[in-house]
Scaffold this active site. Structure first.
Site, PDB file in Angstrom:
ATOM      1  N   LYS A 145       0.690  -1.489   0.099  1.00  0.00           N
ATOM      2  CA  LYS A 145      -0.018   0.337  -0.355  1.00  0.00           C
ATOM      3  C   LYS A 145       0.921   1.245  -0.463  1.00  0.00           C
ATOM      4  O   LYS A 145       1.659   1.526   0.915  1.00  0.00           O
ATOM      5  CB  LYS A 145      -1.000  -0.180   0.811  1.00  0.00           C
ATOM      6  N   GLY A 202       5.896   2.860  10.837  1.00  0.00           N
ATOM      7  CA  GLY A 202       5.223   4.572  10.985  1.00  0.00           C
ATOM      8  C   GLY A 202       4.673   3.856  12.573  1.00  0.00           C
ATOM      9  O   GLY A 202       4.950   3.644  13.269  1.00  0.00           O
ATOM     10  N   SER A 203       3.171   5.150  12.348  1.00  0.00           N
ATOM     11  CA  SER A 203       3.116   5.407  13.554  1.00  0.00           C
ATOM     12  C   SER A 203       2.342   4.241  14.618  1.00  0.00           C
ATOM     13  O   SER A 203       1.993   2.942  13.840  1.00  0.00           O
ATOM     14  CB  SER A 203       2.230   6.115  13.195  1.00  0.00           C
ATOM     15  N   GLY A 206      -1.142   3.587  13.231  1.00  0.00           N
ATOM     16  CA  GLY A 206      -1.509   3.154  12.222  1.00  0.00           C
ATOM     17  C   GLY A 206      -1.515   1.909  12.610  1.00  0.00           C
ATOM     18  O   GLY A 206      -2.638   0.569  12.088  1.00  0.00           O
ATOM     19  N   GLY A 207       0.057   1.163  13.158  1.00  0.00           N
ATOM     20  CA  GLY A 207       0.298   0.194  13.580  1.00  0.00           C
ATOM     21  C   GLY A 207      -1.050  -0.451  14.448  1.00  0.00           C
ATOM     22  O   GLY A 207      -1.509  -2.040  13.884  1.00  0.00           O
ATOM     23  N   GLU A 226       6.175  -2.519  13.128  1.00  0.00           N
ATOM     24  CA  GLU A 226       7.047  -1.254  13.868  1.00  0.00           C
ATOM     25  C   GLU A 226       6.281  -0.106  14.194  1.00  0.00           C
ATOM     26  O   GLU A 226       6.413   0.488  13.348  1.00  0.00           O
ATOM     27  CB  GLU A 226       8.383  -1.172  13.096  1.00  0.00           C
ATOM     28  N   CYS A 263      12.708   6.777  13.624  1.00  0.00           N
ATOM     29  CA  CYS A 263      11.617   5.982  14.766  1.00  0.00           C
ATOM     30  C   CYS A 263      12.759   5.454  16.272  1.00  0.00           C
ATOM     31  O   CYS A 263      12.750   5.506  17.627  1.00  0.00           O
ATOM     32  CB  CYS A 263      11.694   4.523  14.231  1.00  0.00           C
ATOM     33  N   GLU A 354       5.493   9.812  21.990  1.00  0.00           N
ATOM     34  CA  GLU A 354       6.757  10.363  20.823  1.00  0.00           C
ATOM     35  C   GLU A 354       6.070  11.482  19.921  1.00  0.00           C
ATOM     36  O   GLU A 354       4.915  11.796  20.002  1.00  0.00           O
ATOM     37  CB  GLU A 354       6.148   8.810  20.065  1.00  0.00           C
TER      38      GLU A 354
HETATM   39  P1  NAP Z   1       1.277   6.339   9.921  1.00  0.00           P
HETATM   40  O1  NAP Z   1       0.975   7.805   9.914  1.00  0.00           O
HETATM   41  O2  NAP Z   1       1.672   5.327  11.012  1.00  0.00           O
HETATM   42  O3  NAP Z   1       1.351   5.890   8.245  1.00  0.00           O
HETATM   43  C1  NAP Z   1       1.921   4.778   7.538  1.00  0.00           C
HETATM   44  C2  NAP Z   1       1.522   3.724   6.394  1.00  0.00           C
HETATM   45  O4  NAP Z   1       0.585   3.233   7.216  1.00  0.00           O
HETATM   46  C3  NAP Z   1       1.170   4.584   5.464  1.00  0.00           C
HETATM   47  O5  NAP Z   1       0.989   4.059   4.317  1.00  0.00           O
HETATM   48  C4  NAP Z   1      -0.740   5.263   6.071  1.00  0.00           C
HETATM   49  O6  NAP Z   1      -1.790   5.594   5.449  1.00  0.00           O
HETATM   50  C5  NAP Z   1      -1.199   3.531   6.507  1.00  0.00           C
HETATM   51  N1  NAP Z   1      -1.704   3.446   7.801  1.00  0.00           N
HETATM   52  C6  NAP Z   1      -1.927   4.698   8.841  1.00  0.00           C
HETATM   53  N2  NAP Z   1      -3.087   4.479   9.908  1.00  0.00           N
HETATM   54  C7  NAP Z   1      -4.046   3.299   8.924  1.00  0.00           C
HETATM   55  C8  NAP Z   1      -4.787   3.398   9.295  1.00  0.00           C
HETATM   56  N3  NAP Z   1      -5.672   3.357  10.440  1.00  0.00           N
HETATM   57  N4  NAP Z   1      -5.277   2.441   8.855  1.00  0.00           N
HETATM   58  C9  NAP Z   1      -5.015   1.473   7.110  1.00  0.00           C
HETATM   59  N5  NAP Z   1      -3.499   2.039   7.182  1.00  0.00           N
HETATM   60  C10 NAP Z   1      -3.072   3.040   7.604  1.00  0.00           C
HETATM   61  O7  NAP Z   1       3.353   6.407  10.065  1.00  0.00           O
HETATM   62  P2  NAP Z   1       4.190   7.390   9.356  1.00  0.00           P
HETATM   63  O8  NAP Z   1       4.009   9.250   9.426  1.00  0.00           O
HETATM   64  O9  NAP Z   1       4.400   7.420   7.647  1.00  0.00           O
HETATM   65  O10 NAP Z   1       5.561   7.621  10.306  1.00  0.00           O
HETATM   66  C11 NAP Z   1       6.226   7.985  10.897  1.00  0.00           C
HETATM   67  C12 NAP Z   1       5.839   7.687  11.829  1.00  0.00           C
HETATM   68  O11 NAP Z   1       6.491   6.182  11.909  1.00  0.00           O
HETATM   69  C13 NAP Z   1       6.837   7.811  13.384  1.00  0.00           C
HETATM   70  O12 NAP Z   1       5.949   7.849  14.412  1.00  0.00           O
HETATM   71  C14 NAP Z   1       7.822   6.763  13.184  1.00  0.00           C
HETATM   72  O13 NAP Z   1       8.362   6.690  14.812  1.00  0.00           O
HETATM   73  C15 NAP Z   1       7.545   5.651  13.404  1.00  0.00           C
HETATM   74  N6  NAP Z   1       8.656   4.770  12.427  1.00  0.00           N
HETATM   75  C16 NAP Z   1       8.372   3.586  12.955  1.00  0.00           C
HETATM   76  C17 NAP Z   1      10.151   3.193  12.362  1.00  0.00           C
HETATM   77  C18 NAP Z   1       9.864   1.828  12.836  1.00  0.00           C
HETATM   78  O14 NAP Z   1      10.879   0.723  12.784  1.00  0.00           O
HETATM   79  N7  NAP Z   1       9.436   1.340  14.472  1.00  0.00           N
HETATM   80  C19 NAP Z   1      10.487   3.853  11.772  1.00  0.00           C
HETATM   81  C20 NAP Z   1      10.145   4.665  10.773  1.00  0.00           C
HETATM   82  C21 NAP Z   1       9.349   5.305  11.079  1.00  0.00           C
HETATM   83  P3  NAP Z   1      -2.250   6.940   5.002  1.00  0.00           P
HETATM   84  O15 NAP Z   1      -1.207   7.927   5.702  1.00  0.00           O
HETATM   85  O16 NAP Z   1      -2.894   6.854   3.442  1.00  0.00           O
HETATM   86  O17 NAP Z   1      -4.033   5.780   6.200  1.00  0.00           O
END
Ligand code: NAP
Length: 489
Positions: A145, A202-203, A206-207, A226, A263, A354
């Site tokens: 996606k 991601g967040s 979302g996760g 993650e 992250c 965070e």
């Molecule tokens: P995000 O907002 O969670 O988005 C990640 C993906 O998931 C996007 O494609 C988003 O699509 C999708 N998504 C989010 N919420 C969803 C839901 N409720 N239902 C279905 N799909 C959903 O994360 P981000 O802003 O891209 O990344 C920043 C965050 O990632 C920070 O919190 C950071 O700490 C974390 N991160 C973690 C790691 C790790 O390895 N642990 C690495 C990098 C980043 P849409 O935007 O289209 O909803």
């Protein structure tokens, strides 16, 4: 994307799963190296597109591209060496009172995998990132996606993967890339019965939403999410006494690297209060005021940074101690440091939010016991860092043990930003930093997330997978009757 399109895409993914598992392992290794070649060959258009979509600088993106290529190649190498297969053989013993059968075990792919990448790594944790590479290494077709933060970058990467798939003679359904317009569409991918696992970076929000969808399915499936982390740094008294100013400089560098959008960003520092801590904070302030605010990944992330930072600063007992001197323009993130007492931290969970960006909260504890209590209160983390001398470690054994219970990687006199891609890396800590602390999303062991063990009992040699055949035609390390060996049987 229409949901009927999703059915068709997943039908092809299922066909590809069946087909690719009949191929020899070396063909999958070759596929991964061909995809690596395709990504490596991408020209300046990739970097320029990613710069425009993510505000990340050219040098960082060039480095991230090299890392992405390396991930494909090193996972291919690990697959060829059989690391992810964990092949084991227990030979038969017909003479035993109850005859023992011949049992052999390997890891096989789970089935088609859905991948959701993050905004902050448009290459290494997105369309062509580690989740996609490790799922394909496991023998699983992938449906990505696309991240809405860098759609054109994602498409360039998707085209490179599809070219690699076609050149290697793999079925078209081995890889698909979809753009969704709504959360419901994205969740329909996870809910689809053909999907057997999810890789997410991601967040937390979302996760956890995807974990919920996966658990509500008729057939629940694993989600390897993650998520966010505040990566505590423990500054111990001996080390502070010998190198306070130098540590402040290094800490400021790690905290503000990439505008704090990692992250593994060390957003929490825990220490025992003392005059030396005041000196450390003053030295940190000198660094922070001189750091120029820089553009964040996108407007939404910059707004969220300011909002979350204000929320933490507004909590009871929190005191602002350092902010970048230059004013941040719209879309930029300004480095910021605040302090709070251990007592206030212990009673307020909001202080573990965070703040994605260059923000740190310093927790000043009254003594070692309070530092231990603060540690025990922490949520699960991807990393924890000790800035310490050997004497500090010896005199804080209980604290060190408590820290180990909270993280997936523990760092000594170094900083957590920078996640090496190698076999011994563990990128995935206790919940909520990841949804399954038993697995890593970085390094070749990430492949194991998308496999399941399959035992063969008394199976004819010629029909066994190559990794379990008597002759060991892959020449891999196997556990034979509890001994690790590359010998043939
Ligand atoms: P995000 O907002 O969670 O988005 C990640 C993906 O998931 C996007 O494609 C988003 O699509 C999708 N998504 C989010 N919420 C969803 C839901 N409720 N239902 C279905 N799909 C959903 O994360 P981000 O802003 O891209 O990344 C920043 C965050 O990632 C920070 O919190 C950071 O700490 C974390 N991160 C973690 C790691 C790790 O390895 N642990 C690495 C990098 C980043 P849409 O935007 O289209 O909803």
């Amino acid at each position: 994307m229409k949901l009927s399109d999703l059915d068709l895409i997943l039908e092809k993914a299922q066909e590809a799963f069946v087909a690719m598992n009949a191929y020899a392992l070396r063909r999958r290794v070759a596929l991964m190296n061909t995809i690596a070649d395709e990504i490596e060959a991408l020209g300046p258009e990739l970097i320029q597109t990613a710069m425009a979509e993510s505000n990340l600088p050219e040098a960082r993106l060039n480095g991230e591209k090299a890392r992405t290529v390396f991930q494909w190649r090193s996972y291919a190498d690990a697959l060829g060496k059989g690391y992810s297969l964990d092949a084991s053989i227990d030979t038969a013993n017909p003479q035993r009172a109850v005859p023992k059968p011949d049992i052999r075990k390997t890891n096989v792919g789970l089935g088609p995998v859905a991948v959701f990448g993050a905004s902050n790594f448009p290459f290494a944790f997105s369309t062509a990132g580690g989740d996609t590479a490790s799922a394909i290494a496991a023998g699983c077709p992938v449906v990505v996606k696309a991240h809405p933060g860098h759609p054109k970058t994602s498409q360039i990467m998707a085209d490179a993967i599809s070219r690699g798939v076609a050149k290697s003679g793999f079925p078209e359904g081995t890889f698909a890339h979809i753009f969704t317009d709504t959360i419901e569409e994205a969740q329909a991918l996870v809910a689809h019965p053909v999907i057997k696992a999810v890789g997410f970076t991601g967040s937390n929000r979302g996760g956890l939403a995807l974990v919920e969808v996966a658990n509500k399915r008729k057939e629940p499936i694993p989600v390897f999410a993650e998520m966010g982390s505040i990566n505590p740094v423990f500054l111990l008294p001996g080390k502070l006494g010998t190198a306070g100013a130098e540590l402040a400089k290094q800490y400021a560098g790690s905290l503000t690297l990439g505008v704090g959008q990692f992250c593994t960003n060390p957003g929490l520092l825990i220490t025992e209060d003392s005059p030396a801590v005041d000196g450390f904070i003053e030295a940190l302030n000198q660094e922070i005021v001189n750091i120029l605010p820089a553009p964040m990944l996108n407007a939404g992330i910059a707004v969220a940074y300011r909002g979350n930072r204000e929320k933490v600063i507004g909590q009871s007992g929190v005191e602002l101690v350092a902010v970048a001197a230059a004013e941040a323009a719209e879309g930029q993130g300004a480095a910021t440091v605040a302090t709070v007492s251990g007592v206030d931290f212990l009673i307020n969970d909001e202080l573990q939010t965070e703040v994605f960006g260059p923000f740190a909260l310093i927790v000043k504890c009254r003594n070692a016991d309070e530092m231990l209590a603060v540690t025990e209160k922490l949520h699960g983390q991807l990393t924890a860092t000790l800035l310490a001398t050997s004497d500090d470690l010896a005199s804080h054994r209980e604290l060190v043990a408590a820290i180990q219970n909270k993280c997936g990687r523990i760092i000594f006199n170094n900083f957590p930003t920078g996640v090496e891609v190698c076999k011994s890396m563990h990128h995935g800590g206790p919940f909520p930093s990841s949804s399954n602390s038993q697995f890593t999303s970085v390094g070749p062991d990430a492949i194991k997330r998308f496999t399941r063990p399959l035992s063969f009992q008394n199976w004819p040699d010629e029909f066994l997978p190559d990794e379990l055949k008597n002759a060991n035609p892959l020449g891999i390390w196997r556990t034979v009757d509890n001994e690790i060996t590359r010998e043939r049987l």
